[in-house]
Design a protein around this motif. Structure first.
Motif, short mmCIF file in Angstrom:
data_model
loop_
_atom_site.label_atom_id
_atom_site.label_comp_id
_atom_site.label_asym_id
_atom_site.label_seq_id
_atom_site.Cartn_x
_atom_site.Cartn_y
_atom_site.Cartn_z
N MET A 2 -102.27 42.96 59.42
CA MET A 2 -102.67 43.42 61.00
C MET A 2 -101.16 42.59 61.17
SD MET A 2 -103.38 40.67 63.40
CE MET A 2 -105.38 40.69 63.53
N ILE A 3 -101.34 44.35 62.08
CA ILE A 3 -99.96 44.29 63.01
C ILE A 3 -99.15 43.24 64.63
CG2 ILE A 3 -97.66 45.54 63.88
CD1 ILE A 3 -99.09 48.26 61.79
N CYS A 4 -98.90 42.15 64.00
CA CYS A 4 -98.52 41.39 65.10
C CYS A 4 -97.08 41.97 66.09
CB CYS A 4 -98.50 39.87 64.40
SG CYS A 4 -99.43 39.42 63.44
N VAL A 5 -97.37 42.56 66.73
CA VAL A 5 -96.98 42.39 68.70
C VAL A 5 -96.27 41.69 68.93
CG1 VAL A 5 -96.19 44.01 69.81
CG2 VAL A 5 -97.63 44.88 68.29
N VAL A 6 -94.21 41.50 69.06
CA VAL A 6 -93.39 40.26 70.49
C VAL A 6 -93.32 41.09 70.75
CG1 VAL A 6 -91.72 39.33 69.52
CG2 VAL A 6 -92.32 40.01 67.01
N ASP A 7 -93.66 42.47 71.19
CA ASP A 7 -92.84 42.03 72.44
C ASP A 7 -93.57 43.10 73.30
OD1 ASP A 7 -91.40 43.89 71.25
OD2 ASP A 7 -88.91 42.05 71.91
N GLU A 8 -93.43 43.31 74.51
CA GLU A 8 -93.82 44.89 74.74
C GLU A 8 -93.05 45.78 74.42
OE1 GLU A 8 -96.10 46.00 79.31
OE2 GLU A 8 -95.21 44.27 79.05
N PRO A 9 -92.41 46.58 74.28
CA PRO A 9 -91.47 48.07 74.15
C PRO A 9 -92.39 48.20 72.61
CG PRO A 9 -90.40 46.17 74.87
CD PRO A 9 -91.32 45.37 75.08
N SER A 33 -101.54 41.08 71.79
CA SER A 33 -102.01 39.93 72.52
C SER A 33 -101.22 39.42 73.51
CB SER A 33 -102.59 39.30 72.33
OG SER A 33 -102.09 37.96 71.08
N LEU A 34 -99.65 40.31 72.60
CA LEU A 34 -98.56 39.56 72.88
C LEU A 34 -98.29 37.50 72.43
CD1 LEU A 34 -96.57 42.20 75.90
CD2 LEU A 34 -95.93 41.87 73.39
N ARG A 35 -99.12 36.71 72.03
CA ARG A 35 -99.29 35.82 71.98
C ARG A 35 -98.31 35.06 70.73
NH1 ARG A 35 -104.65 33.95 70.52
NH2 ARG A 35 -104.70 35.24 69.18
N LYS A 36 -97.66 33.76 71.09
CA LYS A 36 -96.64 33.41 70.25
C LYS A 36 -97.70 33.82 68.69
CE LYS A 36 -95.24 29.62 72.57
NZ LYS A 36 -95.01 28.33 72.48
N LEU A 37 -96.49 34.00 67.78
CA LEU A 37 -96.93 34.48 65.96
C LEU A 37 -98.01 33.28 65.47
CD1 LEU A 37 -93.79 36.35 65.07
CD2 LEU A 37 -95.67 37.56 65.42
N PRO A 38 -97.62 32.03 65.57
CA PRO A 38 -98.86 31.69 64.93
C PRO A 38 -100.00 31.20 65.47
CG PRO A 38 -96.89 29.91 65.70
CD PRO A 38 -96.28 31.06 66.63
N ASP A 39 -100.24 32.05 66.44
CA ASP A 39 -101.40 32.36 66.96
C ASP A 39 -101.94 33.89 66.60
OD1 ASP A 39 -101.55 29.62 68.67
OD2 ASP A 39 -100.44 31.06 70.69
N GLN A 40 -101.22 34.51 66.73
CA GLN A 40 -101.71 35.89 66.06
C GLN A 40 -101.82 36.08 64.51
OE1 GLN A 40 -99.12 39.46 67.44
NE2 GLN A 40 -98.28 38.04 68.78
N PHE A 41 -100.52 35.12 63.84
CA PHE A 41 -101.72 34.82 62.12
C PHE A 41 -102.15 34.38 62.52
CE2 PHE A 41 -96.34 34.42 61.45
CZ PHE A 41 -96.85 35.97 61.60
N SER A 42 -103.01 33.12 63.23
CA SER A 42 -103.73 32.26 63.05
C SER A 42 -105.56 33.21 63.82
CB SER A 42 -104.53 31.05 64.38
OG SER A 42 -105.39 30.64 64.33
N SER A 43 -105.28 34.54 64.00
CA SER A 43 -105.81 35.53 64.44
C SER A 43 -106.69 36.25 63.05
CB SER A 43 -106.26 35.71 65.90
OG SER A 43 -105.14 35.73 66.82
#
Length: 87
Positions: A2-9, A33-43
């Protein structure tokens, strides 16, 4: 992966990276989603995805951070190394 995106750009770069990885046979999901990384990792973990690429607008040097979820292990790779690590 999964690619977790940190910011909109970084959203466009994430989709471009996903296309590149898919063309090389890697299964990829993109979390914009631009959520915090721990939330994206959980997903990702809920979807049984074992690894995540963290991508932000500052990641322009041609290397990518690959995190193995469930353990505190992160490594940096260029695109060829990334494909090899995910194969």
């Amino acid at each position: 992966v999964m690619i977790c995106v940190v910011d909109e750009p970084a959203i466009l770069a994430a989709h471009t990276l996903a296309q590149t990885l898919r063309a090389r046979g890697v299964s990829v999901a993109v979390n914009t989603s631009l959520r915090k990384l721990p939330d994206q990792f959980s997903s990702a973990e809920k979807l049984s995805i074992p690894k995540a690429i963290v991508l932000g607008s500052g990641d322009t040097d041609g290397t990518y951070s690959l995190k193995t979820l469930g353990v505190k292990e992160t490594a940096k790779f260029d695109i060829d190394g990334l494909v090899s690590a995910l194969a």
